[in-house]
Design an enzyme around this catalytic site. Structure first.
Site, PDB file in Angstrom:
ATOM      1  N   GLY A 118       0.722  -1.093  -0.092  1.00 14.55           N
ATOM      2  CA  GLY A 118       0.024  -0.009  -0.264  1.00 14.55           C
ATOM      3  C   GLY A 118       0.915   1.318   0.056  1.00 14.55           C
ATOM      4  O   GLY A 118       0.335   2.365   0.116  1.00 14.55           O
ATOM      5  N   LYS A 190      -4.360  -4.927   3.522  1.00 10.26           N
ATOM      6  CA  LYS A 190      -5.411  -6.212   3.852  1.00 10.26           C
ATOM      7  C   LYS A 190      -5.632  -6.123   5.354  1.00 10.26           C
ATOM      8  O   LYS A 190      -4.860  -6.177   6.060  1.00 10.26           O
ATOM      9  CB  LYS A 190      -4.785  -7.274   3.172  1.00 10.26           C
ATOM     10  CG  LYS A 190      -4.793  -7.126   1.554  1.00 10.26           C
ATOM     11  CD  LYS A 190      -3.820  -8.286   1.071  1.00 10.26           C
ATOM     12  CE  LYS A 190      -3.369  -8.108  -0.307  1.00 10.26           C
ATOM     13  NZ  LYS A 190      -2.295  -8.989  -0.683  1.00 10.26           N
ATOM     14  N   GLU A 241      -0.444  -6.808 -10.236  1.00  7.05           N
ATOM     15  CA  GLU A 241       1.007  -6.588 -10.118  1.00  7.05           C
ATOM     16  C   GLU A 241       1.307  -8.287  -9.594  1.00  7.05           C
ATOM     17  O   GLU A 241       0.365  -9.204  -9.396  1.00  7.05           O
ATOM     18  CB  GLU A 241       1.445  -6.130  -8.785  1.00  7.05           C
ATOM     19  CG  GLU A 241       0.715  -6.310  -7.402  1.00  7.05           C
ATOM     20  CD  GLU A 241       1.217  -5.330  -6.425  1.00  7.05           C
ATOM     21  OE1 GLU A 241       1.927  -4.562  -6.622  1.00  7.05           O
ATOM     22  OE2 GLU A 241       0.719  -5.415  -5.355  1.00  7.05           O
ATOM     23  N   ARG A 245       7.222 -12.873  -3.621  1.00  8.09           N
ATOM     24  CA  ARG A 245       7.598 -13.717  -2.276  1.00  8.09           C
ATOM     25  C   ARG A 245       6.281 -14.481  -1.795  1.00  8.09           C
ATOM     26  O   ARG A 245       5.150 -14.557  -2.537  1.00  8.09           O
ATOM     27  CB  ARG A 245       7.882 -12.548  -1.401  1.00  8.09           C
ATOM     28  CG  ARG A 245       6.671 -11.528  -1.434  1.00  8.09           C
ATOM     29  CD  ARG A 245       6.830 -10.390  -0.356  1.00  8.09           C
ATOM     30  NE  ARG A 245       6.032  -9.171  -0.508  1.00  8.09           N
ATOM     31  CZ  ARG A 245       4.822  -9.196  -0.042  1.00  8.09           C
ATOM     32  NH1 ARG A 245       4.189 -10.138   0.536  1.00  8.09           N
ATOM     33  NH2 ARG A 245       3.969  -8.108  -0.203  1.00  8.09           N
ATOM     34  N   VAL A 248       1.784 -12.743   3.249  1.00  6.38           N
ATOM     35  CA  VAL A 248       1.198 -12.576   4.753  1.00  6.38           C
ATOM     36  C   VAL A 248      -0.015 -13.857   4.932  1.00  6.38           C
ATOM     37  O   VAL A 248       0.119 -14.429   5.732  1.00  6.38           O
ATOM     38  CB  VAL A 248       0.612 -11.433   5.243  1.00  6.38           C
ATOM     39  CG1 VAL A 248       0.020 -11.540   6.398  1.00  6.38           C
ATOM     40  CG2 VAL A 248       1.907 -10.382   5.170  1.00  6.38           C
TER      41      VAL A 248
END
Length: 414
Positions: A118, A190, A241, A245, A248
């Site tokens: 963000g 989020k 996007e 990785r 979370v």
């Protein structure tokens, strides 16, 4: 556990040489970067390789291809993956952005090419908003990512945020492990995630999954990653996007598929093939995650680090807690405010909602405010229960939810 420097991230978790030195000194042959700090840093991936260490993630070259949002969008268009109308590459200055916005049409989003979490994002609803927003977004991008490259795209109003977990090995195998709905957000970060997304039809899920695999192949992806999409009200979806990785919220995918994603990451990094084919991926039930942040929702989600005077986590059937928090632990002010992740798994979405409500009722964290009670209120909102939330949900219902919270406090005080 090895000390790598003082509390400031720049002196420790972002200190590449310190981490590599410790890895070599302790006899490691691989480095797992987690999902923050250097996890999407191409230079760190290159540095690990240069030191003879295996970086458990994609190569530095792939991180550059996917991490530059402008370059990634160009590659997606070439691969036939739908993209949001906007700039073909980086936007060098505010004047260029103004001309492009006039062509695309307002509202538009200014985004940091190297962004994430963000950060480095500003919405502009008219030409007057754009110059100061461009300067602010670029300054934030430089501060957070040491990269001020910006791009511009059309703002899709009230979309849903849908992402697909992908896995790709070194032998040319690429699969997806289904979708996650991450539409309940505040400040583009989020708060609640779930899998599968309640809004997707089997046909749309299949189309988006296939597009996610094409997106991964377009950048030569290897290891675990996430392809993120915006789903518009008219049912069209657009590439947003690639996160290079683990996420979370990877736990919700683990719960519905039974796949240990970190184990798969390590297998891939070791040169082994994926443990299953696309046809062998199965989905069971519904999973949900609530992020418990050391934040005060009544103060615009302001971070409130402090000492945890007492901690009690929920348990029982279908409940998973990911956290290092404990009674007496101090949440430091130097890092992200995430204190714990509460995950549940159940046969149906409604049962998952009820199980999460029960889990949050059992959760106790004393010493500082958290977002847990706010998430509990969200779980009771009719729009969330119906599964119709968009990314505008919290913006539209924040005052209503906070009012519910005040009423509950007043009733409890009586």
């Amino acid at each position: 556990a090895v000390c790598i420097g003082p509390a400031r991230a720049a002196d420790s978790y972002l200190n590449q040489q310190a981490i590599i030195t410790v890895a070599l000194a302790t006899g490691c042959d691989a480095v797992h970067p987690g999902y923050g700090f250097l996890s999407e840093n191409a230079e760190f991936a290159d540095a690990c390789a240069g030191a003879g260490l295996t970086f458990i993630g994609p190569s530095g070259d792939t991180i550059r291809k996917a991490g530059s949002k402008a370059e990634a969008c160009a590659r997606m268009r070439a691969a036939g993956v739908p993209t949001v109308p906007g700039s073909d590459g980086a936007v060098p200055d505010a004047d260029t952005a103004l001309r492009l916005a006039q062509t695309v049409g307002y509202p538009v989003l200014l985004k940091a090419s190297a962004g994430g979490g963000g950060r480095g994002i500003r919405r502009c609803d008219c030409p007057e908003d754009l110059p100061p927003a461009f300067a602010e977004a670029r300054a934030e991008a430089v501060a957070c990512f040491h990269n001020g490259e910006m791009y511009l795209e059309k703002c899709v109003l009230k979309p849903r945020h849908i992402e697909f977990q992908i896995l790709a090995d070194s032998r040319g195998n690429t699969i997806h492990l289904g979708d996650r709905d991450c539409s309940v957000q505040r400040r583009n970060q989020k708060l609640i995630e779930e899998s599968p997304a309640p809004c997707l039809t089997p046909k749309l899920r299949s189309e988006m999954g296939a597009a996610a695999v094409r997106a991964a192949r377009a950048v030569g992806y290897e290891n675990a990653g996430t392809v993120e999409f915006l789903l518009a009200e008219d049912g069209r979806f657009y590439f947003m996007e690639i996160n290079t990785r683990i996420q979370v919220e990877h736990g919700v995918t683990e719960l519905v598929t039974g796949v240990d994603l970190v184990r798969e990451q390590i297998r891939i990094a070791a040169g082994l093939p994926l443990s299953r084919t696309q046809a062998e991926v199965t989905f069971t039930g519904h999973a949900m995650e609530c992020r418990v942040n050391a934040e005060d929702p009544k103060e615009h989600f302001r971070p409130v680090p402090g000492r945890a005077a007492f901690v009690h986590f929920p348990g029982g059937c279908g409940v998973r807690v990911d956290s290092c928090l404990y009674t007496g632990c101090t949440m430091p002010p130097f890092y992200d405010s995430l204190a714990a992740k509460i995950l549940v798994h159940a046969p149906t979405r409604l049962e998952a909602i009820r199980r999460m409500r029960r889990a949050l009722e059992e959760l106790t964290i004393e010493g500082f405010p958290t977002s847990a009670e706010f998430s509990y209120l969200v779980l009771h909102h009719p729009e969330f229960v119906r599964g119709t939330c968009t990314t505008a949900f919290l913006e539209e219902h924040l005052d209503e939810l906070l009012s519910w919270g005040r009423q509950a406090e007043e009733k409890e005080a009586e």
